[in-house]
Design an enzyme around this catalytic site. Structure first.
Site, short mmCIF file in Angstrom:
data_model
loop_
_atom_site.label_atom_id
_atom_site.label_comp_id
_atom_site.label_asym_id
_atom_site.label_seq_id
_atom_site.Cartn_x
_atom_site.Cartn_y
_atom_site.Cartn_z
N ARG A 1 -12.20 -4.08 -6.58
CA ARG A 1 -11.84 -4.68 -5.30
C ARG A 1 -13.10 -4.77 -4.47
NH1 ARG A 1 -7.80 -2.11 -0.98
NH2 ARG A 1 -9.60 -0.75 -0.83
N ASP B 1 2.02 -5.45 8.49
CA ASP B 1 0.91 -4.50 8.33
C ASP B 1 -0.37 -5.31 8.26
OD1 ASP B 1 -1.11 -2.87 7.35
OD2 ASP B 1 0.25 -1.66 6.14
N TYR C 1 -10.39 0.86 10.93
CA TYR C 1 -11.62 1.35 10.29
C TYR C 1 -12.10 0.48 9.13
CZ TYR C 1 -7.82 3.90 7.87
OH TYR C 1 -6.65 4.26 7.26
N LYS C 2 -11.40 -0.62 8.90
CA LYS C 2 -11.85 -1.54 7.85
C LYS C 2 -12.75 -2.59 8.50
CE LYS C 2 -7.66 -0.49 5.22
NZ LYS C 2 -8.26 0.22 4.07
N PHE D 1 0.87 -1.17 0.00
CA PHE D 1 0.00 0.00 0.00
C PHE D 1 0.91 1.23 0.00
CE2 PHE D 1 -2.84 3.23 1.67
CZ PHE D 1 -3.94 3.03 0.86
#
Lengths: 414, 414
Positions: free
Chosen positions: A373, A199, A224-225, A127
């Site tokens: 995605r 990560d 927050y995912k 990312f």
């Protein structure tokens, strides 16, 4: 094999031990939300809890709430409550700041523990913020450098030279959804004398993991995912107990001091993981995370993982069955043990397809240049939603509905 | 001179053009809150606004709110709205992260602009987190070093050697309440070829300032003191427009990238101040700040400053009048133009006095080893509150009520 149909999906929902959890979330009417891997949905308990923090703890308790409401130690107490989600124990996790800042802390600490090694090794397909932070960090110290293995990590072993101090890897690849073998790769990195920072942004909340059992050194991630802690909810950093006495991070703010209220001139790192704190935590943003952790405490994460595998597996099967011949490629591993909770599909018009799906109420995500995605959040998605999303996808492709949407407008990078 | 009394204070309240603003805050019954310099009180509009962000923007808008609710650009749009409080304009302020992190960005950028100079100069009496962060930063790069001038800054000129790259100063001294002359000191620092970072934590919201007019280089600060943005509300960083093309900060996260959604491998700093962003902002914590900025937009900051001076001046006069002979020393400058919005009193039993005052409903703050620190927030304090607090102080001292409270328990620093 007979074809899968809606009633099959509905039967899976009836058998789902987590089916009732969906009712605990706010989900807008008419939306099939496949973006829980970007921002999780909100638990219905969030508004009341946020209200309590604001109106009671702040409004009535004022500055005294730093003690009486436990504000000051939130990064540690909430860290202890988050720890079970990542296979960690008490005193090993600090919750606060952003993933980027926690990456800086973890890599900074790791570099300090390998003073004779200069290389931070990461993956070309990481990312981007991880890469950007590492670029800024290595340029800033001047004595370290960033090296990148191939996007598929095929040359990891080759790049694990004696000059590698620390390796930064995503547990789940944000583009492909591939889940890495934390245990094997951690061993491989340790065998080369390096440390690892995992990560966990795309695995926490949906993948069972055991940082302690894998002997991982550091881990970071956001909430927050799939943890559903709301936009910009606080991130976290994990530090293995065996490293805590030695690990020192460069962002040495007062909350990480051994005696923050003594107001002495010289920094002295606090005991244990507390030295990974920096400063005043954003209290209001912790409230939704606490609500989520209350919910997770009632759930069996093995069931969550099992449903996640079933959702993504069903989606892939249905894409094969319903969407053949439309130039779609399943990028995500078909082996359930090797994927996170998302399915990525490659299509030359991916951006436009995502827009067209949205018009049909199916919310997905686009990643440049050509990837759709789709995240499958097991706490609030039904198997029927999987069916609906594939039906919508087929309609968009069959009717070439994507044609009525513009091509992506990305700011040019010179 | 005739003595001041309660009716005099009440008359001042009747004449106060800001008197009605108090009604817009939640203030617990029976409390005289003199800790607004630590955590400001809550505006009554906060709960509804927070609720809207949570229940509507997140709950209903989900990930789409990054665009539709303006979440993504909050650090810049809220920065523009905060700018007038510090004498700045549009495109000069980023709101986000903590003060400590923003210090790191500003000092990092300044050091990058003075590559031939190695020294960060600050004050021995600085708020400790500033010192701790600078200690961590200089140890981390290895090529910079931190030097400290005396706590009263008397040797600033002497320490401004040609090796000084950047000077970090607090606009208002957190212990004494002294307000520095930003214009003169900035000129002095520039004359030595160095850059300045002003820490505005204790002046924003109560002191009129003009960063642009003073030609300041960088400024940082928090919003949870006199700006009333709630516990851990987002901090800010100001970058002078003339420096923005050159200034680069080391915490180079993706939101500061020129094209954050292009997901390219290499960091390229964004235009203007946007490169001082790092990553995903904690959206829920922005809501109270926005409410506060709405309120400030309606207020005349000159009136706010004028009331602040009057409140602190009255307090000092009343202490002189009522509390003579009790071993109290007014540490804060008596010249109104040289103080912020707090009054610090030295007393050998300061900690115990603060505890005893609290029992009388007067909330104040203690700073080790012997300072009572009383903040006078002009938006919600009355002149009558000043009277009440001095009456309580006199009673505590006269009756030696502090004797019934324990001595301070601070964690030992080895």
């Amino acid at each position: 094999m007979s074809s899968l149909d809606l009633s099959h999906c509905q039967e899976l929902d009836r058998q789902d031990p987590l089916a009732a959890v969906r009712d605990r979330f706010v989900l807008p009417e008419g939306v099939t939300y496949l973006v829980g891997n970007s921002l999780g949905a909100m638990s219905k308990d969030v508004p009341a809890r946020v209200q309590e923090v604001v109106a009671t703890e702040w409004g009535q308790g004022l500055v005294g709430s730093w003690n009486t409401a436990g504000w000051f130690d939130k990064p540690l107490t909430v860290g202890d409550r988050l720890a079970p989600l990542i296979g960690a124990g008490n005193g090993q996790v600090v919750v606060g700041d952003s993933t980027s800042i926690n990456l800086y802390k973890a890599v900074g600490a790791a570099l300090g523990m390998r003073p004779d090694r200069a290389v931070v090794l990461s993956e070309a397909g990481s990312f981007p913020t991880d890469l950007y932070m590492l670029q800024g960090m290595t340029a800033w110290t001047g004595r370290h450098r960033l090296e990148l293995m191939d996007a598929d990590r095929g040359n990891l072993q080759q790049m694990l030279t004696p000059d590698v101090a620390v390796v930064v890897l995503s547990h789940v690849d944000y583009r492909t959804g591939e889940l890495l073998d934390m245990q094997a790769i951690t061993e491989q990195i340790h065998a080369a004398g390096a440390l690892v920072v995992w990560d966990l942004c795309h695995s926490i909340g949906v993948v069972q993991m055991d940082l302690a059992g894998c002997d991982a050194d550091f881990a970071i991630g956001c909430t927050y995912k799939y943890v559903n802690a709301g936009p910009g909810g606080p991130a976290f950093v994990y530090v293995a107990p065996r490293l805590q006495a030695e690990a020192q991070q460069p962002l040495s703010g007062w909350h990480g001091h051994k005696a923050p209220f003594a107001f002495v001139t010289d920094y002295e790192p606090g005991e244990g993981v507390s030295r990974f704190r920096i400063s005043t935590p954003p209290i209001v943003s912790y409230a939704p995370l606490e609500v989520s952790l209350d919910m997770f405490a009632e759930l069996d994460i093995a069931q969550v993982r099992s449903k996640s595998e079933a959702l993504t597996g069903l989606f892939i099967e249905l894409v094969d069955q319903e969407c053949g011949g439309f130039d779609l490629e399943v990028v995500t591993p078909r082996d359930a043990g090797r994927r996170g909770s998302q399915v990525s599909l490659r299509h030359p018009r991916a951006y436009q397809v995502v827009r067209a799906l949205m018009e049909r109420g199916v919310h997905g995500d686009f990643r440049s240049p050509d990837v759709l995605r789709l995240g499958f959040a097991p706490l609030y998605l039904r198997f029927e939603d999987v069916w609906d999303s594939v039906v919508a996808l087929r309609a968009v492709l069959e009717g070439e509905e994507w044609r009525s949407h513009p091509e992506p407008q990305l700011t040019a990078v010179t």
